[in-house]
Structures are given as C-alpha cells and as structure tokens.
Design an enzyme around this catalytic site. Structure first.
Site, PDB file in Angstrom:
ATOM      1  CE  LYS A 286      -3.088   2.846   3.121  1.00 36.58           C
ATOM      2  NZ  LYS A 286      -3.706   2.756   4.467  1.00 36.58           N
TER       3      LYS A 286
ATOM      4  CG  ASP B 205      -5.222   8.074   4.817  1.00 42.29           C
ATOM      5  OD1 ASP B 205      -6.327   8.706   4.084  1.00 42.29           O
ATOM      6  OD2 ASP B 205      -5.550   6.756   5.387  1.00 42.29           O
TER       7      ASP B 205
ATOM      8  CE  LYS C 292      -6.135   8.735   8.238  1.00 42.29           C
ATOM      9  NZ  LYS C 292      -6.896   7.870   8.923  1.00 42.29           N
TER      10      LYS C 292
ATOM     11  CG  ASP D 270      -1.735   5.417   4.841  1.00 42.79           C
ATOM     12  OD1 ASP D 270      -1.555   4.354   5.657  1.00 42.79           O
ATOM     13  OD2 ASP D 270      -2.715   5.791   4.543  1.00 42.79           O
TER      14      ASP D 270
ATOM     15  CG  ASP E 130      -9.604   7.502   6.950  1.00 45.28           C
ATOM     16  OD1 ASP E 130      -8.674   7.462   6.349  1.00 45.28           O
ATOM     17  OD2 ASP E 130      -9.612   7.726   8.266  1.00 45.28           O
TER      18      ASP E 130
ATOM     19  CD  GLU F  86      -6.467   5.183   2.898  1.00 48.94           C
ATOM     20  OE1 GLU F  86      -7.576   5.293   3.436  1.00 48.94           O
ATOM     21  OE2 GLU F  86      -5.203   5.150   3.200  1.00 48.94           O
TER      22      GLU F  86
ATOM     23  NE  ARG G 167     -10.542  -1.269   4.457  1.00 45.25           N
ATOM     24  CZ  ARG G 167     -10.969  -1.427   5.712  1.00 45.25           C
ATOM     25  NH1 ARG G 167     -12.184  -2.093   5.832  1.00 45.25           N
ATOM     26  NH2 ARG G 167     -10.533  -0.930   6.910  1.00 45.25           N
TER      27      ARG G 167
HETATM   28  N1  BES Z   1      -3.845   4.620   6.858  1.00 47.27           N
HETATM   29  C1  BES Z   1      -5.082   4.417   8.010  1.00 47.27           C
HETATM   30  C2  BES Z   1      -4.598   3.441   9.279  1.00 47.27           C
HETATM   31  C3  BES Z   1      -3.626   4.015  10.030  1.00 47.27           C
HETATM   32  C4  BES Z   1      -4.128   4.514  11.324  1.00 47.27           C
HETATM   33  C5  BES Z   1      -2.131   3.815   9.880  1.00 47.27           C
HETATM   34  C6  BES Z   1      -3.157   4.879  12.161  1.00 47.27           C
HETATM   35  C7  BES Z   1      -1.536   4.278  10.756  1.00 47.27           C
HETATM   36  C8  BES Z   1      -1.791   4.827  11.971  1.00 47.27           C
HETATM   37  C9  BES Z   1      -6.331   3.628   7.153  1.00 47.27           C
HETATM   38  O1  BES Z   1      -6.433   4.222   5.721  1.00 47.27           O
HETATM   39  C10 BES Z   1      -7.477   4.099   7.830  1.00 47.27           C
HETATM   40  O2  BES Z   1      -7.777   5.320   7.824  1.00 47.27           O
HETATM   41  N2  BES Z   1      -8.148   3.239   8.494  1.00 47.27           N
HETATM   42  C11 BES Z   1      -9.400   3.515   9.046  1.00 47.27           C
HETATM   43  C12 BES Z   1     -10.517   2.625   8.702  1.00 47.27           C
HETATM   44  C13 BES Z   1     -11.863   2.963   9.141  1.00 47.27           C
HETATM   45  C14 BES Z   1     -12.420   3.930   8.359  1.00 47.27           C
HETATM   46  C15 BES Z   1     -12.599   1.516   8.774  1.00 47.27           C
HETATM   47  C16 BES Z   1      -8.970   3.498  10.693  1.00 47.27           C
HETATM   48  O3  BES Z   1      -8.201   2.510  10.966  1.00 47.27           O
HETATM   49  O4  BES Z   1      -9.590   4.197  11.426  1.00 47.27           O
HETATM   50 ZN    ZN Z   2      -4.689   4.938   4.753  1.00 44.45          ZN
HETATM   51 MN    MN Z   3      -7.327   5.952   5.644  1.00 45.42          MN
END
Ligand code: BES
Ligand code: ZN
Ligand code: MN
Length: 492
Positions: A254, A259, A266, A277, A336, A338, A340
């Site tokens: 990825k 992000d 966020k 990210d 968010d 994204e 996946r």
């Molecule tokens: N890049 C983030 C995950 C992340 C969070 C990486 C903190 C490193 C530190 C990912 O794209 C994300 O935003 N995931 C969300 C998913 C949710 C919306 C289902 C999350 O983990 O909050």
């Molecule tokens: Zn992300």
């Molecule tokens: Mn995200």
C-alpha cells in the site's frame, strides 16, 4: 540519501592501542576481560577494565548494553566503552551491542576490538542500522560523526559478512528514507521516480500511469486518487535472479503517499503522521533493493499502488459504488478505508499477470491493529498455514514482532452491502480483521497469501536499539529471510 555507515575492517594490531585517539570499544563477558584486545587495554590502563567489571555499576549493565571509562590513564583515547556481550549470545543481543556502539559515538574516531566477538555479522548489522539518521531537512549544523573501524580476527570472513550486512542495511535505509519523507516531497511521481532508480541495480521497473490503470479496470485504486493533483501509479519491480521462467514470489504494498481520509476526513490532531501511509510500499521497495544488492537467486516481483487520498470537488464520496478490476462492486461507505481499495486492485493484477507462488502484502491498514497489538507486533493474516509459519519463523529470527490474527466467515459477513457486492468497512469491532477479510475477497482460491497490517510497527515513537525515532524499516529483514530460506535456488 542517508550514508550507510561503512565501518573499516582491520587486522588485529595491539601495538597501536596506546596511541589510539577517540574511543576504544571492548566487548567483554564474565568477570574479567578475555579477548586479546580487551586484555591489552586492561593492562595499559593498569586494570581499569577489570576494576570496572568488579564494580556495582557493571552489575546493572545487561547483555548488549555498555558503560564507559572516561579519560583512562595510560591511553591517548578519551574513553573506553565497555560492552557486555556474552560469548554465547543470540542475534538480538549482538545487534543491540552494535547499536550501543553506534549510539555512543561522538565526533572522534571509534575503534572496536572485535577480534573475539561472537556473532560479528549481527554486531555489524546493529552498528550500521543504529547509525541511521534522517537529517535532510535540518539546515543548521549537523552532528558530524567520527569514522568507525573494527579490528577483527579473520579479515576475509569479516569482509564477507559486512557485504551482506550492507545489502540488508541499504534496503532498510531505502525504506526508512521513503517513510520519513514528507508528502510534499514524496509525491506519487517522486516515489515512482525513486523506484525507477532500482534499474541501476538490475531490477526491471515499469511504471503504469492512470491511462493504463483505467484500461486495466483498476477503478477501486483510481477512485482513491481521484481527489488528488498527484496522478495515481502502479509500479512493477521484477528481480529475476532465480530459474528462468519459474513463477515468482510476490510482494505487494500500500503506497498512500498521504492519507487525509478523503471526504471522510480525519481529525487534525496527528494527521501529519499519515505521511507514513506508504509504509507497505516502502518495505516492498526496500526488500527489492536488498535482493538486488545481494544478487538473490530468486524470482521476486514487487508491486506498489501509489495514490494520495485527498478531499476535493472531484473526490470520491461516501456512498459511491465502484467496480474493481476483478469485477466485484464496492460501496464506499468510508473514504478513509482506502488502503484496502488500493490493495484489492493491485493484488488482483498481480495474480492475473504473474500467478505467483506466494504473495505477501503489506499495508499501514488500520488503527484497529494498533489497538490490538500496539507497536510490538504487526498483524499477520493468512489463508495458508505453511506460508504463515515460514513467515513467523523468519520474523522471529530477525527480531521483528509478528502475531497471527484470526479470520473467518463471520467477520466476512460484516462486509455485506445493501446495494453492491460488498462495503469497504465492516464496523468498529474487529476492524483489522474485517479489513483483512475485504482483501481476502480479492485473493484467488488456492493462492497462498499473507496480509501484514503494519500500521503499528512502521514508525517508532522513540529511539529503539536499532533505529532512532521514526521509520523502522520493519519487515525488510523478515521478508528477505523468508525469500532466502524458502524461495532461492540451492547451489549444486
Ligand atoms: N492509514 C489508515 C490506518 C492507520 C491509522 C495507519 C493510524 C497508521 C496509523 C487507514 O487508511 C485508515 O484510515 N483506516 C481507518 C479504517 C476505518 C475508516 C474503517 C481506521 O483505521 O480508522
Ligand atoms: Zn490509509
Ligand atoms: Mn485511511
């Protein structure tokens, strides 16, 4: 970018010790200095090393740690660093000892008396890895560090070990540099450009642009990047060091260069961390570099999906329904989630084009994996017990924390959508697992696969034995070992 600290290897010459300036490092175990070098230093200082080792302070020094004698009488050196390194040490302790030497370094030269060091190559690895520093954007005076040399018993063996250590360290530093770079510098274009640089090492690198991705039907990936001024890209790296024509092993990363969350934006606090990210793509890049530098006798492909997730007038909205390259439709409930979406298309493309023997994908995918495992272990999800066991073994051998997580149909059911084939989120509960279930829907039946959720291990919040605060390069060593142990052509 960061210079690999390349220590100089020397044959043992004890007659130079008295006049040596800077720091002298001795490696000791037990209650008295044992190696020829440590004994000579002890004699020149009239037993100062022996006295130190009999002191209460020494009792508190754990294996891999050190203490020091300042301005020792009888030597020109300003300090003797005394490192506790047991004769029967494990790899982690030897690496930690190397790290302690790197960390204690000042501006003067350092001479390590390593003629009797156990696990010299791990000591060298720790020394080199801990010497990493990302000070590119500090415009003031940079901390100049003195050169490091080691006196060794078997010079030829030490030189061979150092070559392997450098191949590994340069891959890890490539990853760390990419992860530490801010998003205004490391755009999708710049990332692709840096990967193109691997051509100099014999890696075949192709950059697929948006037009090509559109033609391939990677609408899930393109949908994530559509709100950004930076064009989305997929980079395909191929290292063909194995048997010609044999199916490769595949690494998929990825690469979300930043992000913001997109329209499901966020919160401001801590958003700057999302420059990391692209950590999964960074690890793929680092492994490819190491494989090339050590001329690995394996066929390995590395693919990364490079996008930026931004809110914009043209950005993807919550509720949008998008068709994947595979053909399945996805209702994007949360923009968010994204990573996946990016992985789904790149994984499908990887399988269609390369029919790999095995796939490992890496992604800073969920905050939920950090809640579950903290920063000690990456989450490991797999459909193949043998591949998973091999990976966990490689990770343990390299001291990179990895913990297998469960999967199953009950988690998968949470992705059910009213309107499309699936939603891109499965609710708060078990968030890292439902994310893994989403990705699994894009893995073909019978395809050995591991998904590594590295959100918690990609950045260290403080200094560690092998890295300063910031990018760790977690995973490069484990994957390099997985390939070396399981996928390389055997001699003879
Ligand atoms: N890049 C983030 C995950 C992340 C969070 C990486 C903190 C490193 C530190 C990912 O794209 C994300 O935003 N995931 C969300 C998913 C949710 C919306 C289902 C999350 O983990 O909050
Ligand atoms: Zn992300
Ligand atoms: Mn995200």
């Amino acid at each position: 970018m960061t210079d690999v600290l390349a220590p100089t290897l020397l044959a043992l010459d004890l007659d130079t010790l008295a006049g040596q300036t800077g720091r002298i490092v001795v490696l000791v175990d037990g209650t008295a200095p044992s190696g020829a070098g440590a004994r000579r230093v002890d004699r020149l200082t009239r037993g100062a090393v022996t006295r130190l080792m009999a002191s209460e302070a020494w009792g508190k020094v754990k294996p891999g740690e050190s203490t020091e004698l300042a301005w020792p009488a009888g030597l020109a050196a300003e300090a003797v660093q005394v490192v506790r390194l047991p004769k029967k040490t494990d790899a982690a302790t030897a690496r930690k000892a190397g790290g302690a030497i790197a960390q204690a370094r000042g501006m003067g030269p350092v001479l390590v008396l390593a003629e009797a060091a156990p696990r010299l190559s791990d000591l060298l690895l720790g020394l080199v890895l801990r010497a990493y520093d990302f000070d590119l954007y500090k415009t003031g005076e940079k901390t100049a560090r003195g050169p490091v040399s080691l006196m060794v018993g078997d010079l030829a063996a030490a030189e061979a070990a150092l070559a392997q250590v450098k191949a590994l360290a340069e891959g890890i530093f490539f990853t760390r540099d990419l992860v530490n770079e801010p998003a205004n510098v490391l755009t999708t274009m710049e990332f692709a450009e840096r990967l193109t640089g691997l051509r100099d090492l014999g890696v075949d690198v192709e950059v697929l642009d948006e037009e090509e991705l559109e033609r391939l039907g990677m609408r899930l990936l393109l949908g994530v990047g559509v709100g950004s001024e930076c064009p989305s890209k997929v980079v395909v790296m191929r290292w063909n060091g194995g048997t010609a024509g044999e199916a490769p092993f595949a690494l998929v990363g990825k690469g979300v260069c930043f992000d913001t969350g997109g329209i499901s934006i966020k919160p401001a606090a801590g958003m700057e961390e999302m420059t990391m990210d692209m950590g999964g793509a960074g690890v793929v890049a680092g492994v490819m570099k190491t494989l090339a530098l050590r001329h690995a006798r394996a066929n390995v492909v590395g693919l990364v999906g490079l996008v930026e997730n931004m809110p914009d007038g043209r950005a993807q909205r919550p509720g949008d329904i998008v068709k994947s390259m595979k053909g399945d439709t996805v209702e994007v409930i949360n923009t968010d989630a994204e990573g996946r979406l990016v992985l789904a298309d790149v994984l499908w493309y990887t399988q269609e084009r390369f029919a790999p023997k095995g796939i490992v994908n890496l992604a800073t995918l969920t905050g939920a994996i950090i809640v579950a495992l903290g920063s000690e272990h990456a989450g490991v999800f797999s459909n193949d017990d043998a591949l998973c066991a091999a990976f966990l073994k490689a990770a343990a051998a390299e001291g990179e924390g990895a913990w297998r997580m469960p999967m199953g149909p009950a988690y998968d059911a949470k992705l059910k959508s009213r309107l499309a084939d699936m939603m891109n989120v499965g609710g708060r509960e078990g968030g890292a697992i439902t994310a893994a279930q989403f990705i699994k829907r894009f893995i073909k039946e019978g395809q050995p696969w591991i998904h590594l959720d590295i959100a918690g291990v990609t950045l260290a919040k403080g200094d560690t034995p092998l890295a300063p605060k910031g990018a760790t390069g977690w995973g490069v060593m484990a994957l390099n070992r997985l390939i070396a142990d399981g996928y390389e052509v055997r001699e003879g």
